[in-house]
Motif scaffolding. Structure first.
Motif, PDB file in Angstrom:
ATOM      1  N   ASN A 121       0.809  -1.215   0.049  1.00  0.00           N
ATOM      2  CA  ASN A 121       0.016   0.023  -0.031  1.00  0.00           C
ATOM      3  C   ASN A 121       0.997   1.278   0.052  1.00  0.00           C
ATOM      4  O   ASN A 121       0.661   2.308   0.694  1.00  0.00           O
ATOM      5  CB  ASN A 121      -0.969   0.095   1.249  1.00  0.00           C
ATOM      6  CG  ASN A 121      -1.991  -0.868   1.041  1.00  0.00           C
ATOM      7  OD1 ASN A 121      -2.852  -0.941   0.106  1.00  0.00           O
ATOM      8  ND2 ASN A 121      -2.125  -1.796   1.986  1.00  0.00           N
ATOM      9  N   ALA A 122       1.768   1.138  -0.660  1.00  0.00           N
ATOM     10  CA  ALA A 122       2.931   2.333  -0.851  1.00  0.00           C
ATOM     11  C   ALA A 122       2.366   3.510  -1.540  1.00  0.00           C
ATOM     12  O   ALA A 122       2.684   4.578  -1.290  1.00  0.00           O
ATOM     13  CB  ALA A 122       4.224   2.064  -1.161  1.00  0.00           C
ATOM     14  N   ILE A 123       1.625   3.341  -2.768  1.00  0.00           N
ATOM     15  CA  ILE A 123       1.169   4.222  -3.314  1.00  0.00           C
ATOM     16  C   ILE A 123      -0.379   4.313  -3.741  1.00  0.00           C
ATOM     17  O   ILE A 123      -0.993   3.395  -3.588  1.00  0.00           O
ATOM     18  CB  ILE A 123       1.961   4.230  -5.007  1.00  0.00           C
ATOM     19  CG1 ILE A 123       1.814   2.788  -5.186  1.00  0.00           C
ATOM     20  CG2 ILE A 123       3.436   4.641  -4.811  1.00  0.00           C
ATOM     21  CD1 ILE A 123       2.459   2.356  -6.776  1.00  0.00           C
ATOM     22  N   ALA A 124      -0.732   5.504  -4.412  1.00  0.00           N
ATOM     23  CA  ALA A 124      -2.334   5.338  -4.534  1.00  0.00           C
ATOM     24  C   ALA A 124      -2.380   6.681  -5.544  1.00  0.00           C
ATOM     25  O   ALA A 124      -1.673   7.561  -5.442  1.00  0.00           O
ATOM     26  CB  ALA A 124      -3.166   5.711  -3.386  1.00  0.00           C
ATOM     27  N   PHE A 125      -3.510   7.090  -6.144  1.00  0.00           N
ATOM     28  CA  PHE A 125      -3.834   8.053  -6.735  1.00  0.00           C
ATOM     29  C   PHE A 125      -4.036   9.240  -5.719  1.00  0.00           C
ATOM     30  O   PHE A 125      -4.566   9.201  -4.778  1.00  0.00           O
ATOM     31  CB  PHE A 125      -5.323   8.172  -7.416  1.00  0.00           C
ATOM     32  CG  PHE A 125      -5.038   7.122  -8.643  1.00  0.00           C
ATOM     33  CD1 PHE A 125      -4.317   7.578  -9.714  1.00  0.00           C
ATOM     34  CD2 PHE A 125      -6.111   6.181  -9.115  1.00  0.00           C
ATOM     35  CE1 PHE A 125      -4.160   6.883 -11.048  1.00  0.00           C
ATOM     36  CE2 PHE A 125      -5.760   5.483 -10.216  1.00  0.00           C
ATOM     37  CZ  PHE A 125      -4.950   5.846 -11.226  1.00  0.00           C
ATOM     38  N   SER A 126      -3.456  10.456  -6.277  1.00  0.00           N
ATOM     39  CA  SER A 126      -3.827  11.621  -5.596  1.00  0.00           C
ATOM     40  C   SER A 126      -4.506  12.608  -6.370  1.00  0.00           C
ATOM     41  O   SER A 126      -4.487  12.512  -7.726  1.00  0.00           O
ATOM     42  CB  SER A 126      -2.593  12.377  -5.020  1.00  0.00           C
ATOM     43  OG  SER A 126      -1.900  13.017  -6.246  1.00  0.00           O
ATOM     44  N   GLY A 127      -5.175  13.667  -5.818  1.00  0.00           N
ATOM     45  CA  GLY A 127      -5.939  14.550  -6.637  1.00  0.00           C
ATOM     46  C   GLY A 127      -7.075  13.982  -7.249  1.00  0.00           C
ATOM     47  O   GLY A 127      -7.513  12.887  -7.050  1.00  0.00           O
ATOM     48  N   VAL A 151       1.443   9.319  -7.309  1.00  0.00           N
ATOM     49  CA  VAL A 151       2.299   9.572  -6.536  1.00  0.00           C
ATOM     50  C   VAL A 151       2.672   8.863  -5.332  1.00  0.00           C
ATOM     51  O   VAL A 151       1.441   8.186  -4.841  1.00  0.00           O
ATOM     52  CB  VAL A 151       2.464  11.176  -6.344  1.00  0.00           C
ATOM     53  CG1 VAL A 151       2.845  11.902  -7.518  1.00  0.00           C
ATOM     54  CG2 VAL A 151       1.337  11.517  -5.598  1.00  0.00           C
ATOM     55  N   PRO A 190       2.675   9.347  -1.370  1.00  0.00           N
ATOM     56  CA  PRO A 190       2.118  10.451  -0.540  1.00  0.00           C
ATOM     57  C   PRO A 190       3.012  11.641  -0.440  1.00  0.00           C
ATOM     58  O   PRO A 190       4.328  11.398  -0.152  1.00  0.00           O
ATOM     59  CB  PRO A 190       1.937  10.002   0.924  1.00  0.00           C
ATOM     60  CG  PRO A 190       1.782   8.219   0.625  1.00  0.00           C
ATOM     61  CD  PRO A 190       2.633   8.049  -0.504  1.00  0.00           C
ATOM     62  N   TYR A 191       2.540  12.632  -0.683  1.00  0.00           N
ATOM     63  CA  TYR A 191       3.294  14.093  -0.723  1.00  0.00           C
ATOM     64  C   TYR A 191       4.330  14.103  -1.607  1.00  0.00           C
ATOM     65  O   TYR A 191       5.133  15.058  -1.688  1.00  0.00           O
ATOM     66  CB  TYR A 191       3.770  14.267   0.774  1.00  0.00           C
ATOM     67  CG  TYR A 191       2.772  14.653   1.813  1.00  0.00           C
ATOM     68  CD1 TYR A 191       2.090  16.003   1.876  1.00  0.00           C
ATOM     69  CD2 TYR A 191       2.326  13.505   2.633  1.00  0.00           C
ATOM     70  CE1 TYR A 191       0.990  16.097   2.726  1.00  0.00           C
ATOM     71  CE2 TYR A 191       1.440  13.856   3.534  1.00  0.00           C
ATOM     72  CZ  TYR A 191       0.584  15.276   3.416  1.00  0.00           C
ATOM     73  OH  TYR A 191      -0.406  15.218   4.410  1.00  0.00           O
ATOM     74  N   ASP A 192       4.397  13.007  -2.618  1.00  0.00           N
ATOM     75  CA  ASP A 192       5.524  13.019  -3.626  1.00  0.00           C
ATOM     76  C   ASP A 192       6.981  13.151  -2.971  1.00  0.00           C
ATOM     77  O   ASP A 192       7.751  13.645  -3.378  1.00  0.00           O
ATOM     78  CB  ASP A 192       5.459  14.191  -4.621  1.00  0.00           C
ATOM     79  CG  ASP A 192       6.008  13.611  -6.064  1.00  0.00           C
ATOM     80  OD1 ASP A 192       6.423  12.617  -6.277  1.00  0.00           O
ATOM     81  OD2 ASP A 192       6.121  14.597  -6.782  1.00  0.00           O
ATOM     82  N   GLU A 193       6.751  12.453  -1.823  1.00  0.00           N
ATOM     83  CA  GLU A 193       8.049  12.290  -1.053  1.00  0.00           C
ATOM     84  C   GLU A 193       8.444  10.830  -1.182  1.00  0.00           C
ATOM     85  O   GLU A 193       7.737  10.042  -1.655  1.00  0.00           O
ATOM     86  CB  GLU A 193       8.041  12.710   0.238  1.00  0.00           C
ATOM     87  CG  GLU A 193       7.941  14.297   0.459  1.00  0.00           C
ATOM     88  CD  GLU A 193       7.550  14.636   1.833  1.00  0.00           C
ATOM     89  OE1 GLU A 193       7.341  13.554   2.770  1.00  0.00           O
ATOM     90  OE2 GLU A 193       7.523  16.121   2.085  1.00  0.00           O
ATOM     91  N   GLU A 237       7.379   5.858   2.242  1.00  0.00           N
ATOM     92  CA  GLU A 237       8.127   4.848   3.260  1.00  0.00           C
ATOM     93  C   GLU A 237       7.397   3.619   3.509  1.00  0.00           C
ATOM     94  O   GLU A 237       8.116   2.614   3.987  1.00  0.00           O
ATOM     95  CB  GLU A 237       7.764   5.712   4.667  1.00  0.00           C
ATOM     96  CG  GLU A 237       8.713   6.793   4.908  1.00  0.00           C
ATOM     97  CD  GLU A 237       8.227   7.856   6.038  1.00  0.00           C
ATOM     98  OE1 GLU A 237       7.664   7.226   6.945  1.00  0.00           O
ATOM     99  OE2 GLU A 237       8.413   8.820   5.967  1.00  0.00           O
TER     100      GLU A 237
END
Lengths: 250, 152
Positions: A154-160, A168, A170-173, A176
């Motif tokens: 579960n590291a990534i998901a759609f944003s916006g 991206v 989370p926070y395009d950082e 973790e």
């Protein structure tokens, strides 16, 4: 028997371009068509994960009863008596538009261009925005589906949303939760995620994730990110010390 | 947001991931925006992937991931408000408060946001100031509504 009574996965027959074909109740129509050897283009489909209908390329015309309509076949369930037509003028016209939109969305992707060319689409009438010029991602979400459903990280998901939608971390950082397994890299239809490796560190470029690699105790070859071994080990109740040698030396 | 406060909000919603949206709304009610540290703490506390919390928080225009000012001015830019002059209103406020839409004034007094339709089209152009709806707006009325904020 009405089809509500048919158990999922029961053998049924449906028609493709007038030909009787065997399928399983409520399986993915695209999956069935591929298994039967029909050619249907698609970028976001993978049999290991849930369907999402994002790339819109697997369009077919389906008819049940008198009404026929265009739909994405990946997330359309096969039912008994379904009539499917693959290459009608309406399908061709709609698919052409989808290809043109994809070419405007991800002009830098050789995969999209090659597939479009296969179907006779070589350019797009839509405006390619300045930010889109180097873009390869078609926002199909296959990477996130694999990360969630197969890897469980579960590291990534759609944003916006809408024109701001993006895939991206989370926070395009640095993500973790990313274990650096590289499943997303492997499965991405446009190869836009990017994985780099030095003998010490594996980098997943799109998620800004740098992970130290574990070296095999026997051959000394780096074989997997330490964090991946730790996370997966924890899940099955094993310690990092159980993963000291690589697959080849085991 | 401190841990105790965050926990009480989570408890209020039965720690149910299905209530994540309501939890985010409660956090924003307290903080006026959704701070990164709070979302990270929330994800950890509820044992949810941060990616999922972030996806939800960025999906809705009602949530802000940037600090908001003391006052919030939301101009509806839906079709009806748009054709009745909402863009001119936005221009006007931008000039009056020296702030671009989607941003907060340097003194953190006012945040100006635009939204695409709040469902009160008959009242367009519509502006929401600190939760209060003002219909049939024009530049003159806008000045009157925003005067107390300007003079603060």
């Amino acid at each position: 028997m009405s089809h509500e009574d048919t158990p999922k996965g029961a053998k049924i027959t449906f028609q493709v371009d007038g030909r009787a074909c065997e399928g399983f109740h409520h399986e993915s129509l695209l999956g069935a068509l591929r298994r039967l050897g029909f050619e249907v283009p698609s970028l976001c489909f993978h049999e290991a994960v849930s369907t999402y209908g994002a790339c819109r390329l697997c369009l077919v015309e389906v008819q049940k009863g008198r009404k026929s309509r265009i739909t994405t076949s990946c997330n359309f369930p096969v039912t008994a008596g379904l009539q499917v037509r693959l290459d009608t003028p309406a399908v061709q016209q709609n698919r052409k538009i989808v290809f043109q939109l994809l070419l405007a969305k991800a002009p830098a992707s050789p995969e999209v261009r090659a597939l479009a060319a296969e179907y006779g689409v070589h350019s797009t009438p839509y405006k390619v925005s300045e930010e889109a010029k180097d873009n390869k991602c078609i926002l199909c979400g296959l990477c996130a589906r694999v990360c969630t459903e197969v890897v469980g990280a579960n590291a990534i998901a759609f944003s916006g949303r809408g024109s701001h939608k993006d895939m991206v971390a989370p926070y395009d950082e640095a993500a973790e939760a990313c274990i650096g397994c590289g499943a997303c890299v492997e499965v991405c239809p446009t190869h836009c995620i990017g994985l780099r490796e030095t003998p010490e560190i594996r980098t997943i470029e799109k998620w800004h994730r740098d992970l130290p690699l574990q070296k095999c105790e026997k051959c000394g070859r780096p074989f997997a990110p330490t964090f991946q071994l730790m996370t997966l080990g924890k899940r099955v109740g094993m310690k990092l010390s159980d993963f000291k040698v690589c697959n080849d030396c085991r | 947001m401190d841990d105790a406060k965050l926990k009480s909000i989570i408890e209020k919603h039965d720690r149910d991931p299905a209530n994540l949206l309501a939890i985010l709304m409660d956090i924003q009610k307290e903080e006026r925006w959704l701070p990164k540290e709070t979302l990270k703490a929330l994800a950890a506390e509820m044992n949810l992937p941060l990616a999922r919390v972030y996806a939800l928080a960025t999906f809705f225009a009602a949530f802000s991931l940037k600090p908001r000012g003391k006052h919030l001015c939301t101009v509806c830019m839906g079709t009806a408000c748009h054709v009745r002059g909402a863009p001119r209103l936005v221009d006007h406020i931008q000039r009056e408060f020296d702030v671009l839409a989607g941003n907060t004034t340097a003194d953190m007094k006012l945040t100006l946001e635009t939204v695409n339709c709040v469902g009160a089209c008959a009242l367009g152009p519509l502006v929401i100031v600190d939760g209060e709806y003002h219909g049939n707006m024009n530049a003159g009325k806008m000045d009157r509504v925003l005067k107390p904020i300007k003079q603060e």
